[in-house]
Design a protein around this motif. Structure first.
Motif, mmCIF file in Angstrom:
data_model
loop_
_atom_site.group_PDB
_atom_site.id
_atom_site.type_symbol
_atom_site.label_atom_id
_atom_site.label_comp_id
_atom_site.label_asym_id
_atom_site.label_seq_id
_atom_site.Cartn_x
_atom_site.Cartn_y
_atom_site.Cartn_z
ATOM 1 N N HIS A 1 44.828 62.674 50.055
ATOM 2 C CA HIS A 1 46.180 63.102 49.703
ATOM 3 C C HIS A 1 47.087 63.063 50.922
ATOM 4 C CE1 HIS A 1 49.299 65.152 47.484
ATOM 5 N NE2 HIS A 1 49.417 66.018 48.456
ATOM 6 N N LEU A 2 46.586 63.577 52.052
ATOM 7 C CA LEU A 2 47.378 63.574 53.284
ATOM 8 C C LEU A 2 47.645 62.142 53.740
ATOM 9 C CD1 LEU A 2 45.811 66.486 55.348
ATOM 10 C CD2 LEU A 2 48.015 66.432 54.190
ATOM 11 N N GLY A 3 46.637 61.274 53.620
ATOM 12 C CA GLY A 3 46.806 59.892 54.027
ATOM 13 C C GLY A 3 47.859 59.201 53.179
ATOM 14 N N ARG A 4 47.854 59.482 51.869
ATOM 15 C CA ARG A 4 48.844 58.883 50.979
ATOM 16 C C ARG A 4 50.236 59.405 51.331
ATOM 17 N NH1 ARG A 4 46.973 60.660 46.177
ATOM 18 N NH2 ARG A 4 45.067 59.526 46.594
ATOM 19 N N ALA A 5 50.344 60.704 51.570
ATOM 20 C CA ALA A 5 51.631 61.296 51.943
ATOM 21 C C ALA A 5 52.109 60.716 53.272
ATOM 22 C CB ALA A 5 51.495 62.814 52.046
ATOM 23 N N GLY A 6 51.175 60.515 54.212
ATOM 24 C CA GLY A 6 51.534 59.950 55.508
ATOM 25 C C GLY A 6 52.040 58.520 55.368
ATOM 26 N N LEU A 7 51.402 57.757 54.492
ATOM 27 C CA LEU A 7 51.842 56.368 54.282
ATOM 28 C C LEU A 7 53.228 56.347 53.661
ATOM 29 C CD1 LEU A 7 48.636 54.555 52.981
ATOM 30 C CD2 LEU A 7 49.818 54.230 55.158
ATOM 31 N N VAL A 8 53.482 57.243 52.713
ATOM 32 C CA VAL A 8 54.801 57.305 52.081
ATOM 33 C C VAL A 8 55.846 57.690 53.118
ATOM 34 C CG1 VAL A 8 56.195 58.618 50.434
ATOM 35 C CG2 VAL A 8 53.943 57.759 49.769
ATOM 36 N N LEU B 1 55.652 57.263 56.367
ATOM 37 C CA LEU B 1 55.835 56.129 57.284
ATOM 38 C C LEU B 1 56.702 55.060 56.630
ATOM 39 C CD1 LEU B 1 52.328 55.663 58.931
ATOM 40 C CD2 LEU B 1 54.463 56.327 60.042
ATOM 41 N N GLY B 2 56.491 54.829 55.356
ATOM 42 C CA GLY B 2 57.295 53.845 54.643
ATOM 43 C C GLY B 2 58.758 54.256 54.618
ATOM 44 N N TRP B 3 59.016 55.547 54.373
ATOM 45 C CA TRP B 3 60.391 56.040 54.380
ATOM 46 C C TRP B 3 61.002 55.887 55.760
ATOM 47 C CZ3 TRP B 3 59.467 61.234 51.346
ATOM 48 C CH2 TRP B 3 59.392 60.952 49.975
ATOM 49 N N SER C 1 64.768 53.318 59.383
ATOM 50 C CA SER C 1 65.071 52.669 60.657
ATOM 51 C C SER C 1 65.622 51.261 60.416
ATOM 52 C CB SER C 1 63.832 52.613 61.541
ATOM 53 O OG SER C 1 62.844 51.802 60.950
ATOM 54 N N SER C 2 65.116 50.559 59.422
ATOM 55 C CA SER C 2 65.591 49.206 59.169
ATOM 56 C C SER C 2 66.997 49.245 58.550
ATOM 57 C CB SER C 2 64.629 48.456 58.244
ATOM 58 O OG SER C 2 64.600 49.051 56.974
ATOM 59 N N GLU C 3 67.286 50.306 57.784
ATOM 60 C CA GLU C 3 68.615 50.405 57.163
ATOM 61 C C GLU C 3 69.662 50.766 58.211
ATOM 62 O OE1 GLU C 3 68.315 53.155 54.006
ATOM 63 O OE2 GLU C 3 67.103 51.840 52.752
ATOM 64 N N THR C 4 69.292 51.619 59.143
ATOM 65 C CA THR C 4 70.262 52.076 60.136
ATOM 66 C C THR C 4 70.376 51.111 61.297
ATOM 67 O OG1 THR C 4 68.554 53.408 61.191
ATOM 68 C CG2 THR C 4 69.917 54.508 59.546
ATOM 69 N N ARG C 5 69.428 50.199 61.428
ATOM 70 C CA ARG C 5 69.473 49.256 62.550
ATOM 71 C C ARG C 5 70.554 48.189 62.281
ATOM 72 N NH1 ARG C 5 64.526 46.748 62.286
ATOM 73 N NH2 ARG C 5 63.572 48.585 63.195
#
Length: 52
Positions: A29-36, A38-40, A45-49
């Motif tokens: 569960h923590l790994g899935r939350a961490g991936l989400v 990281l994705g956010w 970062s890509s939107e603001t760059r």
């Protein structure tokens, strides 16, 4: 005596299998939350760059 000993071992194994199963669920569960998260972060970062 040997029957009681075997029973204790089964209880011990059952307890640890439950504990390991619980922690594998928690870690998954923590790994899935961490991936989400990281994705956010990557999307933010890509939107603001600036692309210019």
């Amino acid at each position: 005596m040997s029957h009681n000993n075997r029973h204790n071992i089964l209880v011990y194994i059952g307890h640890w299998s439950l504990v390991i199963g619980h922690w594998s669920l928690v870690i998954g569960h923590l790994g899935r939350a961490g991936l989400v998260t990281l994705g956010w972060a990557k999307n933010d970062s890509s939107e603001t760059r600036p692309y210019t």
